[in-house]
Structure formats: C-alpha cells, structure tokens
Design a protein around this motif. Structure first.
Motif, PDB file in Angstrom:
ATOM      1  N   ILE A   1       0.848  -1.209   0.000  1.00  0.00           N
ATOM      2  CA  ILE A   1       0.000   0.000   0.000  1.00  0.00           C
ATOM      3  C   ILE A   1       0.878   1.252   0.000  1.00  0.00           C
ATOM      4  O   ILE A   1       0.614   2.192  -0.752  1.00  0.00           O
ATOM      5  CB  ILE A   1      -0.945   0.001   1.227  1.00  0.00           C
ATOM      6  N   LYS A   2       1.909   1.279   0.834  1.00  0.00           N
ATOM      7  CA  LYS A   2       2.784   2.472   0.898  1.00  0.00           C
ATOM      8  C   LYS A   2       3.478   2.711  -0.421  1.00  0.00           C
ATOM      9  O   LYS A   2       3.614   3.851  -0.850  1.00  0.00           O
ATOM     10  CB  LYS A   2       3.808   2.311   2.022  1.00  0.00           C
ATOM     11  N   GLU A   3       3.908   1.643  -1.067  1.00  0.00           N
ATOM     12  CA  GLU A   3       4.604   1.780  -2.351  1.00  0.00           C
ATOM     13  C   GLU A   3       3.680   2.440  -3.381  1.00  0.00           C
ATOM     14  O   GLU A   3       4.098   3.330  -4.118  1.00  0.00           O
ATOM     15  CB  GLU A   3       5.055   0.412  -2.853  1.00  0.00           C
ATOM     16  N   LYS A   4       2.441   2.016  -3.433  1.00  0.00           N
ATOM     17  CA  LYS A   4       1.505   2.577  -4.410  1.00  0.00           C
ATOM     18  C   LYS A   4       1.006   3.950  -3.992  1.00  0.00           C
ATOM     19  O   LYS A   4       0.669   4.775  -4.845  1.00  0.00           O
ATOM     20  CB  LYS A   4       0.324   1.633  -4.636  1.00  0.00           C
ATOM     21  N   GLN A   5       0.978   4.213  -2.703  1.00  0.00           N
ATOM     22  CA  GLN A   5       0.559   5.537  -2.217  1.00  0.00           C
ATOM     23  C   GLN A   5       1.563   6.591  -2.664  1.00  0.00           C
ATOM     24  O   GLN A   5       1.196   7.707  -3.009  1.00  0.00           O
ATOM     25  CB  GLN A   5       0.438   5.528  -0.700  1.00  0.00           C
ATOM     26  N   ASN A   6       2.820   6.234  -2.661  1.00  0.00           N
ATOM     27  CA  ASN A   6       3.888   7.172  -3.025  1.00  0.00           C
ATOM     28  C   ASN A   6       4.126   7.243  -4.523  1.00  0.00           C
ATOM     29  O   ASN A   6       4.906   8.057  -4.988  1.00  0.00           O
ATOM     30  CB  ASN A   6       5.187   6.802  -2.302  1.00  0.00           C
ATOM     31  N   ALA A   7       3.490   6.366  -5.295  1.00  0.00           N
ATOM     32  CA  ALA A   7       3.721   6.321  -6.750  1.00  0.00           C
ATOM     33  C   ALA A   7       2.988   7.451  -7.452  1.00  0.00           C
ATOM     34  O   ALA A   7       2.056   8.009  -7.047  1.00  0.00           O
ATOM     35  CB  ALA A   7       3.272   4.979  -7.311  1.00  0.00           C
TER      36      ALA A   7
END
Length: 131
Positions: A125-131
C-alpha cells in the motif's frame, strides 16, 4: 470515506497480487439494494477460481495462502497507512481466524503468518501511495 479507503485497500492489494476483483459495495444500504440481503455488508468479492478450488479441496499452496491473507488484510493496512490506525476490519480478522483454525494452525504459525503478511501488505500500500 473511511469505508471506501478500507475497501479500496482490499481491491488494490488483490489486483496487484493478480486476484481479480468481481464486485464491491461501500455500505450496508448499497449491499442490501444489490443483493436483497441484510446479511451482506460492505465488502469486495473476487473472481479468483484457483483460490476457490484450493479452499474447497482443503489443500492450499503457500502462495495462495499468502495472497489470501494479504488481500484480507488490505483494508486494515489501507486504513493504517492513510489514517494512522484501523477502525474497521473485524470481519476480515474473523475470516482469517476461521481459515487458520480450519488449517489447524497453532498460535505460533498464525502469529508468524500474520506478522509477515501485515508487513508485506502495508509495504504494498505504501509503495503505491507514493507512486
């Protein structure tokens, strides 16, 4: 808005793990309107027949189990990442407890799988939130 975040977490994690979402509802009224049942609440359902077949056979691969647990935790993880805590997800936890019990997992096995799945799901989730 929090329910939408929670359900979007399930949806996103499932999609990223290759589990295709079938349908979702964001509230009890929408679920009742769609399914004409009071027993359906907000939630996401999935198309993945491989998971369904493995569950029915009682022989679940490690990858399928990991994916299922991460998808189930996706809503809780999304709330945590977005709001700093999760208020929802009790039905997700109950579903996982039933699965672990059916698989005859002891507490140590359950704890290890949950810990690693929570960390992996939050990372997704964090990876996609920052993308």
């Amino acid at each position: 808005q929090r329910v939408a975040c929670h359900e979007a977490g399930h949806f996103l994690v499932a999609y990223l793990l290759g589990v295709l979402p079938k349908a979702y509802t964001l509230g009890a009224w929408e679920a009742f309107s769609k399914y004409n049942s009071m027993s359906v609440q907000a939630g996401t359902t999935f198309l993945d027949q491989a998971i369904q077949m493995e569950m029915q056979s009682g022989q679940i691969s490690g990858k399928t189990l990991d994916n299922f647990v991460c998808v189930a935790l996706g809503g809780i993880a999304a709330e945590y990442v977005t709001y700093g805590q999760a208020n929802g997800g009790m039905s997700d936890i109950i579903q996982l407890e039933a699965l672990f019990e059916a698989l005859k997992f002891d507490q140590q096995q359950t704890n290890v799988l949950l810990r690693t799945s929570v960390m992996n799901t939050v990372a997704i989730i964090k990876e996609k939130q920052n993308a």
